[in-house]
Design a protein around this motif. Structure first.
Motif, PDB file in Angstrom:
ATOM      1  N   ALA A  92       0.851  -1.195   0.000  1.00 31.38           N
ATOM      2  CA  ALA A  92       0.000   0.000   0.000  1.00 31.38           C
ATOM      3  C   ALA A  92       0.882   1.239   0.000  1.00 31.38           C
ATOM      4  O   ALA A  92       2.003   1.217   0.530  1.00 31.38           O
ATOM      5  N   LEU A 113      -5.206   4.167   2.873  1.00 32.16           N
ATOM      6  CA  LEU A 113      -6.253   3.229   2.479  1.00 32.16           C
ATOM      7  C   LEU A 113      -6.921   3.688   1.191  1.00 32.16           C
ATOM      8  O   LEU A 113      -7.132   2.889   0.264  1.00 32.16           O
ATOM      9  N   TYR A 116      -4.605   3.280  -1.796  1.00 29.28           N
ATOM     10  CA  TYR A 116      -4.499   1.862  -2.169  1.00 29.28           C
ATOM     11  C   TYR A 116      -5.629   1.479  -3.123  1.00 29.28           C
ATOM     12  O   TYR A 116      -5.438   0.682  -4.050  1.00 29.28           O
ATOM     13  N   VAL A 199      -7.754  -8.358   5.195  1.00 26.47           N
ATOM     14  CA  VAL A 199      -6.422  -8.276   4.583  1.00 26.47           C
ATOM     15  C   VAL A 199      -6.185  -9.466   3.657  1.00 26.47           C
ATOM     16  O   VAL A 199      -5.604  -9.334   2.575  1.00 26.47           O
ATOM     17  N   PRO A 204      -6.658  -3.668   2.875  1.00 24.92           N
ATOM     18  CA  PRO A 204      -6.000  -3.175   4.093  1.00 24.92           C
ATOM     19  C   PRO A 204      -7.020  -2.579   5.053  1.00 24.92           C
ATOM     20  O   PRO A 204      -8.141  -2.234   4.658  1.00 24.92           O
ATOM     21  N   LEU A 241      -2.189   1.599   9.182  1.00 22.69           N
ATOM     22  CA  LEU A 241      -2.878   0.830   8.148  1.00 22.69           C
ATOM     23  C   LEU A 241      -2.303  -0.579   8.141  1.00 22.69           C
ATOM     24  O   LEU A 241      -1.147  -0.793   7.777  1.00 22.69           O
ATOM     25  N   THR A 243      -1.506  -4.007   6.737  1.00 25.28           N
ATOM     26  CA  THR A 243      -1.344  -4.480   5.357  1.00 25.28           C
ATOM     27  C   THR A 243      -0.967  -5.956   5.266  1.00 25.28           C
ATOM     28  O   THR A 243      -0.877  -6.486   4.156  1.00 25.28           O
ATOM     29  N   PHE A 252       2.237  -3.400   9.011  1.00 22.87           N
ATOM     30  CA  PHE A 252       1.436  -2.191   8.823  1.00 22.87           C
ATOM     31  C   PHE A 252       2.284  -1.036   8.310  1.00 22.87           C
ATOM     32  O   PHE A 252       3.509  -1.013   8.478  1.00 22.87           O
ATOM     33  N   GLN A 260       7.157   1.053   6.647  1.00 21.48           N
ATOM     34  CA  GLN A 260       6.495  -0.235   6.818  1.00 21.48           C
ATOM     35  C   GLN A 260       7.091  -0.910   8.045  1.00 21.48           C
ATOM     36  O   GLN A 260       8.307  -0.976   8.193  1.00 21.48           O
ATOM     37  N   SER A 281     -12.326  -0.335   6.842  1.00 17.21           N
ATOM     38  CA  SER A 281     -11.767  -0.821   5.582  1.00 17.21           C
ATOM     39  C   SER A 281     -12.678  -0.436   4.424  1.00 17.21           C
ATOM     40  O   SER A 281     -13.740   0.182   4.614  1.00 17.21           O
TER      41      SER A 281
END
Length: 284
Positions: A92, A113, A116, A199, A204, A241, A243, A252, A260, A281
């Motif tokens: 993401a 989000l 993405y 997920v 995400p 977020l 992921t 995340f 990340q 989400s």
């Protein structure tokens, strides 16, 4: 229904077997023997099916941490969840909340989000659009009177020099609905397995947690008086977020430093549960 049939079949089997042993007439014995075969076949057939399909999740859970392991939802609960992938790592967009939004972790996580899902929006636009609780900050006799994050963003998002906190799931969900309608998904209050499932489906999830990603002590919380009544808050409120996941970790995107990251699964889940199981989400 199958369990009821199984019990009835066992009962009839037992009764006929007793009658077969007691009866002196051959014809009655033959009839009873045939019925014994019939109900015996039904009983063993249904019993075998029940044993084959039984959910033994609780056995595995109690063998790996006791009853508390059931509450962490790090295991598959039922047959429907067998389709969940054992591990997932989604890619993401990463957005950094600083320097523009020192208190904008929730908004920045929501921005990631949206991006993405190829929704053309940035954090500054969402910061203007999020609903706000404009209740002024007042501290009197040691008691804080301020806004309710369940109603809207509380305080100043743009500077630490003025009072502020953040926002909870409902205003985030309402803002998400403004962009995607009924594709917005509010997972709040559900088990973490719902986050894992989302997920796994390539979706995400924005989660409300704390900056340590592990449960906080009671001393880290305080109670504010708001227009809607008392609300328990922590100054270490944070949002990320989610992921990905595997057996050990949750992965995340962290808006705080734009990186990340990963955190131990059980600690992350416990921190998330402590903050009220808040998650948003978007369905594909």
């Amino acid at each position: 229904m199958l369990i009821t049939l199984f019990v009835l079949s066992i009962t009839m089997f037992s009764f006929l077997f007793y009658y077969y042993k007691r009866s002196q007439k051959k014809i009655i014995q033959y009839m009873a023997f045939l019925y014994i075969l019939l109900f015996g076949t039904v009983s063993f057939g249904i019993g075998g099916y029940l044993i084959y399909t039984i959910d033994l999740t609780w056995v595995h859970a109690t063998g790996n941490g006791g009853p508390k392991a059931l509450n962490t939802h790090s295991i598959v609960r039922n047959g429907l969840d067998s389709k969940i992938k054992p591990e997932v790592k989604l890619e993401a967009p990463i957005v950094h909340q600083f320097p523009e939004l020192p208190r904008g972790c929730e908004i920045t996580s929501l921005t990631m989000l949206f991006q993405y899902h190829n929704i053309d929006v940035n954090k500054m636009r969402l910061a203007k659009e999020i609903k706000r609780d404009k209740t002024p900050y007042v501290k009197k006799n040691g008691v804080v009177y301020f806004g309710d994050p369940n109603t809207g963003f509380v305080g100043n998002m743009y500077s630490f020099n003025q009072p502020g906190l953040g926002v909870y799931h409902q205003p985030l969900y309402e803002l998400t609905m403004n962009y995607v309608g009924d594709k917005a998904v509010n997972l709040t209050g559900q088990d973490f397995q719902s986050v894992i499932r989302s997920v796994s489906n390539g979706e995400p999830v924005v989660t409300i947690t704390n900056i340590t990603y592990q449960p906080l002590s009671e001393s880290e919380f305080e109670t504010w008086q708001t227009p809607n009544g008392p609300v328990e808050i922590t100054r270490k409120l944070h949002a990320v977020l989610v992921t990905g996941y595997d057996q050990q970790n949750v992965y995340f995107n962290d808006p705080y430093d734009g990186k990340q990251k990963k955190a131990p699964k059980q600690s992350f889940i416990a921190a998330w549960e402590q903050m009220g199981k808040q998650a948003i989400s978007i369905s594909l």
